[in-house]
Design a protein around this motif. Sequence first.
Motif, PDB file in Angstrom:
ATOM      1  N   LEU A 148       0.831  -1.215   0.000  1.00  0.00           N
ATOM      2  CA  LEU A 148       0.000   0.000   0.000  1.00  0.00           C
ATOM      3  C   LEU A 148       0.859   1.256   0.000  1.00  0.00           C
ATOM      4  N   LEU A 149       1.950   1.193   0.776  1.00  0.00           N
ATOM      5  CA  LEU A 149       2.868   2.350   0.825  1.00  0.00           C
ATOM      6  C   LEU A 149       3.519   2.579  -0.539  1.00  0.00           C
ATOM      7  N   ILE A 150       3.891   1.475  -1.185  1.00  0.00           N
ATOM      8  CA  ILE A 150       4.518   1.599  -2.505  1.00  0.00           C
ATOM      9  C   ILE A 150       3.553   2.223  -3.508  1.00  0.00           C
ATOM     10  N   ILE A 151       2.306   1.742  -3.429  1.00  0.00           N
ATOM     11  CA  ILE A 151       1.293   2.302  -4.343  1.00  0.00           C
ATOM     12  C   ILE A 151       1.086   3.780  -4.073  1.00  0.00           C
ATOM     13  N   LEU A 152       1.046   4.121  -2.765  1.00  0.00           N
ATOM     14  CA  LEU A 152       0.855   5.537  -2.398  1.00  0.00           C
ATOM     15  C   LEU A 152       2.013   6.403  -2.869  1.00  0.00           C
ATOM     16  N   LEU A 157       4.417  10.254  -6.617  1.00  0.00           N
ATOM     17  CA  LEU A 157       5.458  10.632  -7.581  1.00  0.00           C
ATOM     18  C   LEU A 157       4.868  10.951  -8.952  1.00  0.00           C
ATOM     19  N   ILE A 158       3.873  10.175  -9.348  1.00  0.00           N
ATOM     20  CA  ILE A 158       3.235  10.430 -10.652  1.00  0.00           C
ATOM     21  C   ILE A 158       2.532  11.782 -10.632  1.00  0.00           C
ATOM     22  N   THR A 159       1.847  12.074  -9.506  1.00  0.00           N
ATOM     23  CA  THR A 159       1.148  13.357  -9.397  1.00  0.00           C
ATOM     24  C   THR A 159       2.129  14.523  -9.419  1.00  0.00           C
ATOM     25  N   ALA A 217       3.525  14.945 -12.923  1.00  0.00           N
ATOM     26  CA  ALA A 217       2.548  15.568 -13.830  1.00  0.00           C
ATOM     27  C   ALA A 217       2.413  17.048 -13.540  1.00  0.00           C
ATOM     28  N   THR A 218       2.395  17.387 -12.239  1.00  0.00           N
ATOM     29  CA  THR A 218       2.287  18.807 -11.857  1.00  0.00           C
ATOM     30  C   THR A 218       3.494  19.592 -12.350  1.00  0.00           C
ATOM     31  N   MET A 219       4.695  19.028 -12.148  1.00  0.00           N
ATOM     32  CA  MET A 219       5.918  19.700 -12.594  1.00  0.00           C
ATOM     33  C   MET A 219       5.932  19.850 -14.116  1.00  0.00           C
TER      34      MET A 219
END
Length: 340
Positions: A50-54, A59-61, A64-66
């Motif tokens: 769950l931590l890895i998924i989080l 990181l993906i968010t 994408a924001t950057m």
Amino acid sequence: MLFSKDNKKKHNYKYENKSKSSLFDKDTVLFVSKKTGKTHIFRIPSFIPLLIILLTSTLITISATMTVIYINMKRDALELEHIRDESLGLKSEVEALHSKMRNIQSTVNQVTYYSEKIRKVTTRTDDRKGGASRKTSEQNQNQDFNQNGIGPLTKEEFEISNKVTGLKYESLELKSLFDLAQESQLKSSKQLEELKKFLVEAQKAALKLQSIPDIAPVRGRLTSSFGWRISPFGGPGRIHFGVDIAARIGTPIYATANGTVLRVNRSEDYGKFVELIHEKKMVTRYAHTSAIYVKEGAKVKKGDVIGAVGNTGHSTGSHVHYEIEMNGKKQDPENFIVLW
């Protein structure tokens, strides 16, 4: 407690199943080594996936924001660069337009200057001055004008300027102003050239005018005209070959045109007189003088004082007898005089 053999087997089977079930109640990773053949068991706590998924989602968010921020910043930078280029282009256009305005002003100043010279040349002035000897000292009033304007002014010059500033005549923001300024420049330049040509012709005409006896030789009152008249001394009438202008003794007598002193003499009829010869063998004669200030062979200009009014010779009062002769034939001076 005794178990039968069958019961014992059943009991062992349940225990083994129970052990196996407890062994995999958590996330378990089995790793079999190819070299040793041993099996390694890694137990992973249930919260780790769950931590890895989080973390992965975070990181993906962030990525994408950057990426969006970078794209926006890049777009803003391009817009700022475009605005800067436009600003530099407008600045270059304004500087070039100012330069053109300076050139137009310089041309207008020259037009004014030559117009004033033409006005002076073409304005009829009284060349007669006071004094026994008139000295003429005309000062050259030519002014220096800056005709080397700077900056791109014409279409061709803007094409050259394009190599440095990126300006193109067809894409000018202020093209309408440049067209108007260019039209004004062409008109003022054309007017300037026409004025220069006209000034040359006016100066030639003015120079010729200086050789025409169109002023009265003395400021006075006309008492006798050219033509047939009764002699003031009695006897039969005769032709009067000149005009008489009465004035006080000593009043200046002026050369009526540029010329050379042909003769200074005295006769019973004319008294003291002086003759000037001008272009095309025209001769002017001034008689009954009280004094003559020039000598034979001297160069004189229109308006120079050559003598003084007198009462010498056959005269009934102080005056100057003035004659004009062309190719040996006497002319009526009143046909020439425009300024009395």
